[in-house]
Design an enzyme around this catalytic site. Sequence first.
Site, PDB file in Angstrom:
ATOM      1  N   TYR A   1       1.376  -3.002   0.093  1.00  0.00           N
ATOM      2  CA  TYR A   1       0.256  -2.705  -1.350  1.00  0.00           C
ATOM      3  C   TYR A   1       1.377  -4.069  -1.803  1.00  0.00           C
ATOM      4  O   TYR A   1       0.330  -4.255  -2.724  1.00  0.00           O
ATOM      5  CB  TYR A   1       1.815  -1.358  -1.562  1.00  0.00           C
ATOM      6  CG  TYR A   1       0.603   0.031  -2.068  1.00  0.00           C
ATOM      7  CD1 TYR A   1       0.432   0.277  -0.626  1.00  0.00           C
ATOM      8  CD2 TYR A   1       0.687   0.086  -3.216  1.00  0.00           C
ATOM      9  CE1 TYR A   1       0.163   1.442  -0.533  1.00  0.00           C
ATOM     10  CE2 TYR A   1      -0.254   1.400  -3.488  1.00  0.00           C
ATOM     11  CZ  TYR A   1      -0.938   2.353  -2.677  1.00  0.00           C
ATOM     12  OH  TYR A   1      -1.121   2.909  -2.194  1.00  0.00           O
TER      13      TYR A   1
ATOM     14  N   ASP B   1      -0.848  12.815  -1.589  1.00  0.00           N
ATOM     15  CA  ASP B   1      -1.960  13.626  -1.841  1.00  0.00           C
ATOM     16  C   ASP B   1      -2.023  14.859  -0.523  1.00  0.00           C
ATOM     17  O   ASP B   1      -2.539  16.173  -1.622  1.00  0.00           O
ATOM     18  CB  ASP B   1      -2.925  13.246  -1.747  1.00  0.00           C
ATOM     19  CG  ASP B   1      -3.172  11.712  -3.339  1.00  0.00           C
ATOM     20  OD1 ASP B   1      -2.104  11.450  -3.713  1.00  0.00           O
ATOM     21  OD2 ASP B   1      -4.527  11.871  -3.587  1.00  0.00           O
TER      22      ASP B   1
ATOM     23  N   ASP C   1       2.044   7.404  -0.268  1.00  0.00           N
ATOM     24  CA  ASP C   1       0.741   7.623  -1.135  1.00  0.00           C
ATOM     25  C   ASP C   1       0.047   9.056  -0.268  1.00  0.00           C
ATOM     26  O   ASP C   1      -0.546  10.187  -1.401  1.00  0.00           O
ATOM     27  CB  ASP C   1       0.125   6.629  -0.942  1.00  0.00           C
ATOM     28  CG  ASP C   1      -1.237   6.562  -1.410  1.00  0.00           C
ATOM     29  OD1 ASP C   1      -1.167   7.076  -2.617  1.00  0.00           O
ATOM     30  OD2 ASP C   1      -2.184   5.962  -1.101  1.00  0.00           O
TER      31      ASP C   1
ATOM     32  N   LYS D   1       6.575   5.268  11.956  1.00  0.00           N
ATOM     33  CA  LYS D   1       5.394   5.223  12.627  1.00  0.00           C
ATOM     34  C   LYS D   1       5.677   4.024  13.697  1.00  0.00           C
ATOM     35  O   LYS D   1       5.301   3.312  13.907  1.00  0.00           O
ATOM     36  CB  LYS D   1       3.691   4.266  12.432  1.00  0.00           C
ATOM     37  CG  LYS D   1       2.705   3.901  13.667  1.00  0.00           C
ATOM     38  CD  LYS D   1       2.383   5.367  13.437  1.00  0.00           C
ATOM     39  CE  LYS D   1       0.853   5.540  15.007  1.00  0.00           C
ATOM     40  NZ  LYS D   1       0.858   6.935  15.390  1.00  0.00           N
TER      41      LYS D   1
ATOM     42  N   ASP E   1       1.264  10.796  12.223  1.00  0.00           N
ATOM     43  CA  ASP E   1       0.781  11.470  12.279  1.00  0.00           C
ATOM     44  C   ASP E   1       1.059  12.598  12.739  1.00  0.00           C
ATOM     45  O   ASP E   1       0.655  13.406  12.152  1.00  0.00           O
ATOM     46  CB  ASP E   1      -0.239  10.913  13.514  1.00  0.00           C
ATOM     47  CG  ASP E   1       0.673  10.519  14.684  1.00  0.00           C
ATOM     48  OD1 ASP E   1       2.001  10.780  14.213  1.00  0.00           O
ATOM     49  OD2 ASP E   1      -0.202   9.901  15.791  1.00  0.00           O
TER      50      ASP E   1
END
Length: 362
Positions: free
Chosen positions: A142, A251, A247, A191, A223
């Site tokens: 970001y 959600d 982020d 990751k 994942d």
Amino acid sequence: MSETRKIVVLAGDGIGPEIVGATRQVLDAVGDFEYTEHLIGGASIDEHGVALTDEVIEACKASDAVLLGAVGGPKWDEAVAKDPTAPRPEQGLLGIRKALGLYANLRPVKPSPALIDASPLKRELIDGTDLLVVRELTGGIYFGDSGRRDEGTVAYDECAYSVAEIERITRAAFEAARQRSDSPRVLSVDKANVLESSRLWRETVKKVAEDYPDVQLDHLLVDFAAMKLVSAPAEIDVLVTENLFGDILSDEAAMLTGSLGMLPSASIGAEGEPGLFEPVHGSAPDIAGQGVANPLATMLSASMMLRYGLGDGEAADRIDNAVDAVLARGLRTPDIYEGGEGETRVGTEEVTEAVLAELGQG
Ligand code: IPM
Ligand code: MG
């Protein structure tokens, strides 16, 4: 609490003013607050040409806490589509997070018992879910170097993390885990099989964990974590991860509660500095101004403000209980209305009055 707390209110765009207005009424029912309203996002772009002004940053820094609605909308998206250098409302949100040093974003996910059947997942999967996403908020992709090169045919976004940035968010997660449970657990998500920044993340988390021998630490690749969030959410307690993964996963986790409209968040910085409290959902421009927005996530964010920002857990409990009671009575804004037995479809004002009534007002 007798002391008046100074709250900066950044209502923002879309449904922001409606949900924040409703939440102010609820705050006034549980304490004594002095509000100062300022513009952020699209509203600030319209007035000042930028999504966040220095004046607003200074006002936030001088406050006890910041309550934010939501930013963004098609009007400004269209302006950016025409001219890529035009200001974006989201810059206001990212700017204020950075300016206040709000590196720890806490997003609790605990489906309200009354809403279990509003979730797209089966009841037996969600039962017992009570997790906290701790998202790193001021680093990573970001805020890395980004741009276009080779005459605009290549775009890049750098993801960089320092040991210091990883350490402090890891400590925030471990501390939160200890506060939540006597057998604390932290799940770190990265990751590390692909990204160098994730390998440093994992190494650093492991080192910090040595200071918390009482906390069980696990690591998952992002994942697999995405899968686990919907296959066995009740097994997760505190999930700590970097900015972009946080982020996305938050959600996803929000859907366990049936609606993004229910999820609150707290963004915390250095000790003693004001935090920022906002719903996880966006500005929902499609329903703005219709009086149907769900204000509950903002009310629950105000509860987090009381609990984590202003040290008033008692008032926070009162709001949480009032919201639960209203849901138990079957009142539902359209985003969580299923048409089931005992449910009544209501608008923002009605649900707010019901919360106020639970708090002994109105
Ligand atoms: C969130 C939002 C923001 C983010 C956007 C609006 C910039 O999605 O708070 O999760 O990506 O952080
Ligand atoms: Mg998001």
